[in-house]
Structure formats: C-alpha cells, structure tokens
Design a protein around this motif. Structure first.
Motif, short mmCIF file in Angstrom:
data_model
loop_
_atom_site.label_atom_id
_atom_site.label_comp_id
_atom_site.label_asym_id
_atom_site.label_seq_id
_atom_site.Cartn_x
_atom_site.Cartn_y
_atom_site.Cartn_z
N ARG A 101 32.71 37.76 33.64
CA ARG A 101 34.05 37.20 33.86
C ARG A 101 34.97 37.50 32.68
N GLU A 102 34.42 37.38 31.48
CA GLU A 102 35.21 37.69 30.29
C GLU A 102 35.55 39.17 30.27
N ALA A 103 34.63 40.00 30.74
CA ALA A 103 34.87 41.44 30.80
C ALA A 103 36.04 41.75 31.72
N LEU A 104 36.12 41.06 32.86
CA LEU A 104 37.23 41.27 33.78
C LEU A 104 38.55 40.93 33.11
N VAL A 105 38.61 39.80 32.42
CA VAL A 105 39.84 39.39 31.75
C VAL A 105 40.25 40.41 30.70
N GLY A 106 39.29 40.83 29.86
CA GLY A 106 39.59 41.80 28.81
C GLY A 106 40.05 43.13 29.36
N ALA A 107 39.37 43.62 30.40
CA ALA A 107 39.73 44.91 31.00
C ALA A 107 41.10 44.83 31.67
N THR A 108 41.39 43.69 32.31
CA THR A 108 42.68 43.51 32.98
C THR A 108 43.83 43.56 31.98
N ASN A 109 43.67 42.85 30.87
CA ASN A 109 44.70 42.88 29.83
C ASN A 109 44.97 44.30 29.35
N HIS A 110 43.90 45.04 29.13
CA HIS A 110 44.04 46.41 28.63
C HIS A 110 44.76 47.29 29.67
N ALA A 111 44.40 47.11 30.94
CA ALA A 111 45.04 47.90 32.00
C ALA A 111 46.54 47.62 32.06
N LEU A 112 46.91 46.36 31.96
CA LEU A 112 48.33 46.01 32.01
C LEU A 112 49.10 46.60 30.85
N MET A 113 48.48 46.64 29.67
CA MET A 113 49.14 47.26 28.52
C MET A 113 49.43 48.73 28.77
N ARG A 114 48.65 49.37 29.64
CA ARG A 114 48.85 50.78 29.96
C ARG A 114 49.72 50.98 31.20
N GLY A 115 50.30 49.90 31.73
CA GLY A 115 51.18 50.03 32.88
C GLY A 115 50.47 50.07 34.21
N VAL A 116 49.18 49.75 34.22
CA VAL A 116 48.40 49.80 35.46
C VAL A 116 48.46 48.43 36.13
N GLU A 141 27.11 41.33 43.36
CA GLU A 141 27.07 40.18 42.45
C GLU A 141 28.42 40.02 41.75
N ASP A 142 29.03 41.12 41.36
CA ASP A 142 30.33 41.04 40.71
C ASP A 142 31.40 40.53 41.67
N PHE A 143 31.29 40.92 42.93
CA PHE A 143 32.27 40.45 43.92
C PHE A 143 32.22 38.93 44.04
N SER A 144 31.00 38.39 44.17
CA SER A 144 30.89 36.94 44.38
C SER A 144 31.04 36.14 43.10
N ASP A 145 30.41 36.63 42.01
CA ASP A 145 30.40 35.86 40.76
C ASP A 145 31.70 35.98 39.97
N VAL A 146 32.37 37.11 40.09
CA VAL A 146 33.51 37.39 39.22
C VAL A 146 34.82 37.44 40.00
N VAL A 202 38.19 53.61 38.71
CA VAL A 202 37.73 52.92 37.50
C VAL A 202 36.42 52.20 37.80
N HIS A 203 35.80 51.74 36.73
CA HIS A 203 34.65 50.83 36.80
C HIS A 203 35.05 49.64 35.93
N LEU A 204 35.78 48.69 36.53
CA LEU A 204 36.57 47.74 35.76
C LEU A 204 35.72 46.79 34.91
N ILE A 205 34.75 46.13 35.53
CA ILE A 205 33.93 45.18 34.77
C ILE A 205 33.05 45.92 33.77
N TYR A 206 32.57 47.07 34.18
CA TYR A 206 31.77 47.89 33.26
C TYR A 206 32.60 48.27 32.04
N ALA A 207 33.88 48.62 32.26
CA ALA A 207 34.77 48.95 31.14
C ALA A 207 34.95 47.74 30.24
N GLY A 208 35.12 46.56 30.83
CA GLY A 208 35.27 45.35 30.03
C GLY A 208 34.03 45.02 29.24
#
Length: 1183
Positions: free
Chosen positions: A255-270, A290-295, A119-125
């Motif tokens: 950061r908001e993208a990570l939260v949104g993408a995470t919620n969506h992944a959990l809804m799919r059983g990931v 940058e995503d590693f340190s900032d997010v 996946v490209h998690l933050i990009y997806a978010g």
C-alpha cells in the motif's frame, strides 16, 4: 554544514512554503463517480445563458488538446472535474461566475495528462525502498551498494533490489561470487532492469535448492559456469525456482508502495497508467490479484487513489477476470479500470532471451527464448478474446513479434471481426514487413519511447540489424498502427517528456546522429502516443486522452511558453499536474474538514517521505555520475530554486583553455570536479556556481588543459625493469655500444647475467652487432641485449654456450638463429629463436617487478600518461606465464596495497584465452578503477628492424627474405575464433603488408562465422599496407593501434629495407586510416620507443624524421585535433573504456594534463608543449 544537513534544511524550506499542501488530500474530490457527468453538452452559443458555472477557468495559455477537431485553444472551463468548454478567452469567460477560480498561465503550454501505457506500478513503488542499482556503471559501485544494504540488514533477512544494467559497465554479467564474501548470512536477489533476469548470491541459491543438478525449467535458463555450476543468474521462468523462497511483501508495504509510486508519477505529469502488475515469467499469477484486492480496492475505498489505473492480469487467469468484469463492470470507479490479460512470448534483449529469426551477434548459436509455447499462447488468446477481454502479449524480438501477429491473425480469422484492439507490448524489433502488418491488422504497438536498449541492440544484433529493425515508430504510424507510448517503469524511470524528446530526436547518449533518423517523430505524433492514442489503446478514449468537452479534466502545465521551441527541441519540464481539474498539491483549505486526523497525518508523512527521497536521489552525486553524461542536461540550468540543492565541487579549474576531446563541447574555460569525476564544464560563471566551502580553486592563467593521455601499447613492467639495466637507446657508434657493456661488467659479479637493450643498428649505419664485439670484455658473464623492437637480441658466446646453441641447433618454427657463412651462430636470435636462450636467464624477482611497476608508472605520469594498455612481458620466444605472474604478483598486489597511480588495461597471450575468459567471468572486466582486463594478443610476424616483418615482396637488402610468419595461419584463426566466441577483445601484432592482410582476412572470416557485434578487433602496429588495406580497416571496423614515434626510428631503415617506392607508398598511413573511418589509437610500444605522447602527437602532425628536411609522405600528416583524439577518446574507445575515460565530459573520471603553453593556436600549428602537471581522478599526481 554537511550534505545531509543541507538536504534536510532544503526540505524544511520547501515544506515551509507549502506547509498546508500535503495536508490537503485531494482524493475525496477526485473520488466521486463522475461517469454521470457526460451530460454536459459540447459548447455552443445556446449555452451562453446556461446556469452552469465553471469551477475553474484556465486562460492565457497555449492549450494543446490532442483533439483534431480543435488542436489548440487559449482558455478552458472546467466544472465538476470535466471540461466544459475550450476556445478563446471571451468564449470561455462566459462560464465564469461567483466562486469560479481563474488560473492565468502567462502563455505557458498545457497538454492533456500523460498516459503511461506500460508500467508495473506497485513493483516500482517497492523498488523505491530497496537497493537501487539503476545507473550503476562500475562493478565496485555495484558491490558497494550491496555492502551498504547488508550493513543495515538483520542476519538471515533477504537483501532485495535491482535495476542493474550490465551494459553500463561493459556488458559483463554479474556473478554470485561478486557479492558472496560480503553476504555470508543474507540471501540476495537483484533483478536486472528489464525484469527478465536476476542475480542470486550463493546463500539464496542454497536456500532455494538450486545446484549443478537442477535442470533448466521450460522457458527459462540457469546460467552456469563451464563446469556446470550456477553463476547466480536466473533468466525468465528459471526465476520461479527461487522467488517462492522470498518472503511476500506485506500488505502495508504494498500500500505504501502504491502511494509512493503515485506521487512520483504525478510529479512527471502522468495522470493515468496501464499497470501490468508484479507479473513476469517465473512469478506467481496470484500476485496481481492480491494487489487488486489488498491494495487497489483498499485505496479506492479509502479515497487514496490519486491517478487512474487500468489493470491487466496474467492471461492464464482470463476466466477469473471475465467473471469479475461480469460482476463489477469494466470501470470499478473513475480511478480503477479492468483492462485485460497479458502473456509472454519471449524474454528480453538484455538477457539474450528475446526471440529472433537470426542468432545473437554475441552468441552465434542463441536465437533467444520462447517463454510460452505457441499452442498455449494461441489457446489462451482464443479463449480470452472469445470472452470479450482485451489481450496484450509481450514480444521484443522480431520472431516473437511475427509469432504473435500470426496468432492474432488466426484468432481474428476464427472469431470474426470486431473492435478488439489487440496489443503487442514492446514491439521492439521487427522483421521486414512486420510494421505494415501491425497497421493492416489494427494491432496496438505499445512501445517504450526511451530507446533504452540502443547500445544493446548494436552489440547483440550487429549494426546492420540494429539499424533496420529497431523501434520503428514512424514506420508503425505510416502503416496506420495505433502507437501507444509507455516507460516499462521501473525498468526505466517514468518520464513522458523525456520519452517524447527521445522519440523526436532519437539521439542516444554519446551519439552525434539519430539512430535511424527516418523513424523520428514530430512533437504532435509523440504527444498523441502519450495521450489520445494511449487512451484508445486501452479503450479509455471516451473519458481520457484529449482535452475535449465532456472529458475528464486531466492536464499538465509545462515550463515552456513557446510552442515553436517545444516542437523543435522537445524540451520542457512539468510545472503542475491537474487531475479532474484539481492540482494534486493545491486543494482549497475549505475541503480540509472532510478528512480525519489520521488520514491527514498519513498523507503528510507519505508526502515528506516521497519528497525527501526524491530530493535525496537527485542530489546524490552517485546518481548523477552513474548516467551517460554526454551533455550538460543532467545539471539543471541554474536558478534560484536550485541554489540550495547544488552540489559542491572539490576542485574548480578555471581560466584555462580546456580541450575536452568531446565533440558536444570541444572547449571550455572552467571545470568542476567532485569525488574524482567531472561535475560540470563550461564558462567560469556557470562552473563557479558549484564552488563552496572547502572547494579548491586552480587558476591556470590561460594554460592549455587536455584529457589524460592514454598510451595504447606499452610493456609496462618490462619498461620499468629496463630502467635498471644497460640502456642502449640512442647509441650511434660501435665503440659506444661496446663501452656501455664494458661499464656494466665492471660492476657485475662473475657469472651474473648482463641484461639490457634498446639498440638500433640503423643509427650506426645498419651493421648488425655480433657476439665477437663483446666476447673479449665478457669472458665470465653471459650477456643478453635486445634490439629496440624486441624481436631480435644479441647473446655473447658465454650465453650461447650456457643455452646450448651451436652450429648444430636448428632454427625453431617462427624464429631464426643468425649464422656466419660457416654456419656458426653470430649471437643474434630473431623472434621465437629467443626461446632457446631466455629460459636460462634468471627470473626477475617479485620485488624487482613491483619496483619496476612503480618506476614505470611515475615516469608515465611525468609524460602526462594516466592510462596505458599493457601487453606485458610477452613476445615470441617468451613464456606466456610471465603476463599471468605479473598480474598476480604485481598488479593485484599494487591494487590491494593502494600503490596503483595510473590506470592499466591488461592484455594476455592469446594461447591463454580460456584462462582470461574464466577470470573475467569470476571478477568482471573492471578489477578496480585502476585495473581492467582487456583481451588477448598474438603475433603474426616480427619487425622491420630485424627483417622479420612479413611482406609480399622481398627485402631490398635481402632479396630472398620475405620476412617471418611467427604463428601459423590455422593456429591464429582457431585461437581468434575461440577468443571471440568467448567475448574477448582480440589484438594481433602485424607490421608487414602481408601480415596485415593475413589478420584482416582472419578477422573477416571470424565475423562471418560468429556474427556481427561490437568487438573492436585490434591490429597492433599496422605499419605497412598493401593497396586497399587502409580502406579495409574502416570497412571492417578494425582498430589501428599505431606508434608514431616508430616513424622516426624506421624512416631511414624502411627506405633501405623496402626501397624508396614501397617506403613512400605503404608506411604509417595515419590519414588514410582516418579517411576510411578506422579507429586510430596512438601508443609508444615503450620501452621499444620512449613513452612520450606529446612527441607522438608532434610526429603525427609533422612526420619529419631526424635529419630530414621534409615530411615523410606529407599527405599522411594529421591535424592536432586528430592526433589528440588518437591519444585520448579514440584510444579509450579502442579498449572499451570510453564510458569513463578519454574525454573531459560530465560524469567521466577527472584525468587531465596541464600543458606549458597558453596559446592553442601555437600548439595547433607546431604541436610543441611540455607537461606541467598531471591529475588523476582530480588529484595532482605529478609533480
């Protein structure tokens, strides 16, 4: 109540039920360092007296473990986030005590938490908050989405988004010109779904300095026009010319993208993802860092992580990752793991940049793109591997995969054997022997089980290659290669259950059979690829991937309670997702005190936003209608939980016999329509659920409904013009012929032209008309009267004199001036000889042609025709400009002024192929929902009626005449080769057996030179065949565009002109064509014959000409089903419109016809019915 209010109310209801759930953030409990808990021993009888008490006992389930030592259990005990014991209930229940929560599953299936391997998690978010172009299947919808985004954007701000897939609207790539007019003040960047190509508008190109002088960078391409101007498309590393000019996403946005993408992944059983970050060719390698340190580090420290993430970084930064692992270890926490490094070997199939050994079928000189030089790849792999890092390399094409396999083999040879688990990401197309090499070398095949390039593979590689080398899951497993499944989100939605079902069935949308059925997996194999094998592929199998004692308790409860049904069909949905034994939406209230108010508020807002966005996306009709909906899966089976979210139909058609032309659901009795498209088909109760306030209901009283008819061959404006001229169709006597002309002269001004046609000399015995028949009654008026087939016409002496045709005039190439024995012109001109006269006929005015379109369209609707393939006013001897004038003066005017009432697919003279190619490049193939740019047409021969169809044997009534080759073979071949190279569909007129073989030969030669792709070459008329020709149509995949009503007109003349034996063996071989698997498309050739699909269908079924008692070649009769398909779905496929038209299927345009009959059996037996009503886009258009 409007849709927005309804959605809002539904969200309130959901929140009322779960009011406390989003407030109870489970991340505190899931953030503990659980590595020390591995001391929990494997259960044994000695544990019965153990003081360890389970926090949770899951019982009465079908627990699939992914652990071969204990494949299934019915109960499971969990303590401190890890699995304590599995087995039968009595064995597990021993660990229950005070405070143990018990979860009775009622027989539901449980599986390990899914691992998405790519996946490209933050990009997806981030994409979730941008212009969403996934599933868009029309150019105008693409443009509308951008227009909508501009409306809410500040001047000068960037419009960002993506996910578009040009294959959904026919393959044409988008251009900056599509959106320049609506984005004059905003730069735009829209990435393709695969991330290897993007579209910039002209403002963005100018801002980034990209012009016709800019050179292509290494590993990338600036797509250009024939004049060298950038089209707006940038491929792979060419994107780096533009991306630095796009403002960076803020830390808060990411950061908001990570939260949104995470919620969506959990809804799919990931519960775990392998994240390859926001890194691809052309993008800065700094972004993942940058995503590693900032997010990620922020989320871990703030206890915001809710799924586990294994991070890969750009391979060029291998030393930096090596140093970080040396400092922090590979496991930052139980949430964040440092995985390895990644590089790119090639691009993507969709952007024609995947690297192959053989060229692309649709670009014969293109083998794809090697994004990173071999030496650089080798050196970086060698250095990364020496430092102990896991290496992953992107490779899609067969050559790219072989290249990486070679590099990995060389590195192992140099550095020695160890457990390194080299990965190839995508591993999509494999040369012979490559799958075995994966197993022999122990390479992880990290593949996408969604098969999302199924259509692309056939178009770009040709059927043979696509069927041999694509997504070889079973072959990889058979070689003992580790197989890990992922989605490539946001390229494709994250959906493990959908991917598992796809890997089992391999049935792309609209397909009846599996794509390479030998590569289908079992449910067990597919589940392992998303669980234990995926964990092994990233060295996380000690803690994850199976439900085994001591491992983290990540699991998913599915909707099904039947393992057998799940194993057979792969169908289920996610009911709940548990991470470390906790339901992410169900944390006990006693833990609420652990969180600050600001944390709770942030979580609450994020939850509402994520839930609302998800609900909104699923009830938006454009989302559903953008899918390829060959089944009813997209509308959930009705349940009480869905009742508040159902779409409301504009129209419900019920109590009917609805023939769909869709083999997946041949008949229905009801149909729901919304926004001009079909929403649902089935029985009345199933469809009626979509009725609501404002829904119109149409009770048909048992009448038959069929898809709107498609006429595959007309001359629409010409037919409309003829409606105002002398009509000679059906005239069966010489004196009647003369009377018709005399009547016209009475109302004509002196010197004005008398125009008309449709005569058929066979109706009065075969004698050809002469100028002398009408000279006495037309002394002051030039006359031109075409024969019904359009390949011959009669001029009177005034017209001959006016155009300078005399006994001294030579026959032009491809034409004949018919003469008396003394050499005098008789008035008859055949094929290109007509060009000697036609320039002298005054052009039809723009107003006359526009009126002709409206008249012809209205008549077509009366006959149940909703779409036509229009070959224009072009025929041998006519100017090629006529078709282009009609396009600009008439069709574009009608479209802009909303006067179009039927859909039109336009073909243009082949000599103007480059002009059409440029127009399609500029405007796309779909000008609107009414006008489509089809392809090009040329003529091989003339017609049977004018003795100019080209045969191997001479005409029986003219022993020295073999017919006429209208266009030289070399010219036909060269034009076809050039047109096909430019991606245009080619249609050729061929009637005689020699003409058909000539075109089949040319088509075969072009394919041999240009390569295999889905081109759907057409032969118009395909009327008379030499032995074996019908089989060649099927073998070569040629469309036979035929006219059944010509059978009635030509039955008697074929016997006279060809002789009984030839006429009975080679004429109108419809059944033989179908038997060869050729695509059969029915048309009328209007105005040569009347536009009358029901008449054509009956004729194809019965084949009984006027005054005949028996069928003409009865073995060639068709069934009603075959004939209907030839006027509906097959006709749509024949012009690449089958994604939107041709069948009554969910998601397609709601064009349909109500017939007079209420008996399908009678209709099937006799083919007799009439049109009662015609609907276009769900709106009644006739009467």
């Amino acid at each position: 109540m409007n849709l927005y209010t309804l959605i809002s109310a539904s969200v309130v209801v959901v929140l009322a039920i779960f009011f406390s759930l989003p407030l109870l953030n489970p991340t505190y409990w899931l953030s503990l360092n659980l590595k020390s808990w591995l001391w929990i021993p494997i259960p044994s009888s000695s544990l019965s007296s153990s003081p360890v008490i389970a926090d949770l006992v899951v019982r009465n389930g079908v627990i699939y473990t992914s652990d071969e030592s204990l494949p299934f259990a019915d109960s499971m005990a969990i303590h401190n986030g890890r699995i304590l014991r599995l087995g039968n209930f009595s064995f597990v229940q021993e660990l229950a005590g005070d405070g143990t929560e018990e979860l009775d599953l009622g027989g539901k299936v449980v599986v390990p938490g899914f691992i998405d391997s790519h996946v490209h998690l933050i990009y997806a978010g981030l994409q979730m908050a941008r212009v969403e172009l996934h599933g868009i299947n029309k150019k105008d919808e693409f443009v509308r989405k951008i227009k909508e985004a501009v409306r809410n954007a500040k001047e000068g701000s960037w419009i960002l988004g993506g996910g578009w897939n040009n294959d959904l609207w026919g393959g044409e790539l988008p251009l900056a010109s599509w959106i320049d007019d609506i984005t004059p003040y905003n730069p735009v960047w829209l990435n393709r779904m695969d991330g290897h190509m993007g579209l910039a508008n002209s403002v963005a190109l100018k801002l980034s300095g990209i012009s016709n002088l800019t050179k292509d960078p290494e590993g990338g391409t600036i797509v250009r026009t024939v004049d060298g101007e950038p089209t707006g498309l940038l491929i792979d590393s060419a994107m780096k010319l533009l991306l630095p000019y796009i403002p960076e996403d803020t830390v808060n946005e990411r950061r908001e993208a990570l939260v949104g993408a995470t919620n969506h992944a959990l809804m799919r059983g990931v519960t775990t993802v392998v994240d390859f970050g926001r890194y691809y060719p052309g993008v800065s390698a700094e972004l993942p860092w940058e995503d590693f340190s900032d997010v990620y580090q922020w989320a871990d420290a703030s206890k915001k992580m809710m799924i586990r993430v294994c991070l890969f970084f750009p391979m060029e930064t291998w030393l930096r990752l090596h140093d970080l692992i040396g400092k922090m270890g590979r496991a930052i926490s139980q949430w964040i793991y440092l995985g390895g490094v990644k590089a790119f070997a090639d691009g993507s199939l969709g952007s024609n940049s995947a690297l192959f050994h053989e060229p692309y079928a649709d670009e014969p000189h293109n083998y794809g793109l090697q994004v990173t030089e071999s030496e650089i790849l080798y050196n970086m792999t060698m250095a990364s591997e020496k430092s102990g890092l896991q290496v992953a390399i992107h490779a899609i094409g067969d050559r790219a995969n072989d290249l990486i396999l070679d590099i990995y083999e060389s590195v192992v040879s140099t550095n020695g054997m160890r457990d390194r688990r080299f990965r190839i990401e995508h591993a999509q197309h494999l040369a012979p022997g490559a799958a075995a090499r994966f197993g022999r070398q122990g390479i992880v095949a990290s593949v996408q089980d969604n098969l999302y390039t199924y259509k692309l593979s056939h178009c770009k590689l040709g059927t043979d290659r696509a069927q041999k080398e694509s997504y070889l899951f079973r072959s990889l497993l058979a070689s003992n290669a580790p197989l890990a499944f992922g989605s490539d989100w946001p390229v494709v939605d994250i959906n493990p259950l959908g991917g598992i079902k796809t890997a089992m069935k391999r049935l792309p949308p609209g397909w009846d059979d599996a794509w390479i059925p030998s590569e289908c997996l079992t449910l067990n194999d597919a589940l392992k690829a998303h669980t234990i094998s995926a964990a092994r592929a990233c060295f996380l199998d000690n803690d994850l991937g199976s439900l085994s004692p001591g491992k983290l308790a990540d699991f998913v409860i599915l909707s099904t309670d039947s393992w057998d049904d799940f194993a057979a069909e792969g169908s289920a949905s996610v009911e709940a997702t548990y991470v470390s034994g906790l339901n992410f939406l169900d944390v006990p209230a006693r833990y609420l005190a652990q969180f600050s108010f600001s944390e709770l508020l942030h979580t609450y807002i994020s939850f509402i936003r994520g839930l609302f966005d998800h609900l909104l996306s699923t009830v938006n009709p454009t989302y559903w209608l953008s899918l390829n909906l060959k089944s009813l899966w997209w509308i959930p089976t009705p349940s009480s939980s869905m009742s508040s979210l159902s779409l409301t139909a504009d129209l419900v058609v019920r109590n009917a016999v609805i023939y769909t032309s869709d083999e997946s659901l041949p008949f229905a009795d009801s149909m729901a329509i919304r926004n001009g498209r079909i929403l649902r088909l089935g029985n009345s109760s199933f469809v009626q659920e979509l009725a609501g306030n404002g829904t119109e209901e149409l009770d048909l009283g048992g009448k038959v409904v069929v898809p709107g008819f498609i006429d595959s061959h007309v001359h629409l404006l010409y037919a409309g013009l003829q409606m105002a001229r002398v009509k000679l169709q059906g005239v069966n006597r010489k004196d009647e012929f003369v009377r018709k002309i005399k009547e016209s002269v009475r109302y004509a001004k002196e010197d004005s032209w008398i125009l008309g046609g449709g005569w058929n000399n066979d109706l009065w015995g075969g004698e050809l008309p002469l100028a002398s028949w009408i000279d006495d009654i037309t002394p002051y008026n030039p006359v031109w009267l075409y024969r019904m087939d359009g390949h011959m016409g009669l001029a009177n002496s005034v017209a001959l004199k006016l155009s300078g045709i005399s006994n001294l005039t030579k026959d032009p190439e491809g034409g004949t001036i018919v003469r008396t024995v003394d050499g005098e012109p008789t008035g008859l001109l055949i094929d290109s000889a007509r060009k000697l006269l036609l320039p002298y006929i005054p052009e039809d005015t723009v107003s006359e042609r526009r009126e002709a379109l409206l008249k012809a369209s209205s008549l077509a609707l009366m006959r149940g025709v909703t779409t036509v393939v229009d070959f224009g006013r072009y025929y041998p001897g006519a100017s090629a400009e006529l078709s282009w004038k009609d396009f600009s003066d008439v069709y574009q005017w009608a479209d802009a002024s909303e006067k179009m009432i039927i859909r039109v697919c336009l073909f243009f003279p082949m000599e103007t192929w480059s002009r059409l190619h440029e127009l399609i490049e500029e405007k796309g193939r779909a000008i609107s929902q009414w006008i489509y740019l089809g392809g090009v047409k040329a003529f091989a021969d003339g017609s049977l009626g004018s003795n100019s169809a080209l045969f191997y044997e001479p005409y029986a009534n003219e022993p020295h005449n073999y017919g006429l080759q209208v266009t030289e073979s070399e010219i036909l071949s060269n034009m076809t080769m050039a047109s096909d190279k430019s991606g245009l569909q080619v249609a050729m007129h061929a009637i005689g057996d020699k003409a058909n073989d000539l075109i089949l030969d040319i088509y075969e030669s072009v394919v041999s030179t240009n390569g295999i792709r889905d081109r759907r070459f057409r032969i118009e008329h395909a009327q008379h065949f030499a032995p074996g020709a019908a089989a060649r149509f099927g073998r070569q995949g040629i469309v036979a565009s035929v006219q059944p009503l010509h059978l009635l007109d030509d039955a008697d003349s074929a016997t006279k002109k060809l002789g009984m034996d030839r006429a009975q063996k080679e004429s109108f071989l419809f059944r033989s064509l179908l038997a060869s698997n050729a695509l059969l498309a029915f048309g009328s050739d209007w105005p040569v014959a009347d536009i009358n699909p029901l008449g054509s269908i009956r004729t194809a079924m019965k084949r009984i000409p006027p005054a005949w008692d028996d069928a003409w070649i009865p073995s060639e009769c068709l069934t009603l089903n075959d004939a209907l398909k030839a006027h509906t779905i097959s006709a749509a496929r024949a012009c690449f419109l089958d994604n939107d038209l041709g069948s009554l299927s969910p998601g397609k345009l709601a064009d349909f016809v109500i017939l007079s009959t209420d008996s399908w059996d009678d209709f099937a037996a006799e083919g007799s019915a009439s049109i009662e009503a015609t609907y276009v886009s769900g709106v009644r258009a006739y009467p």
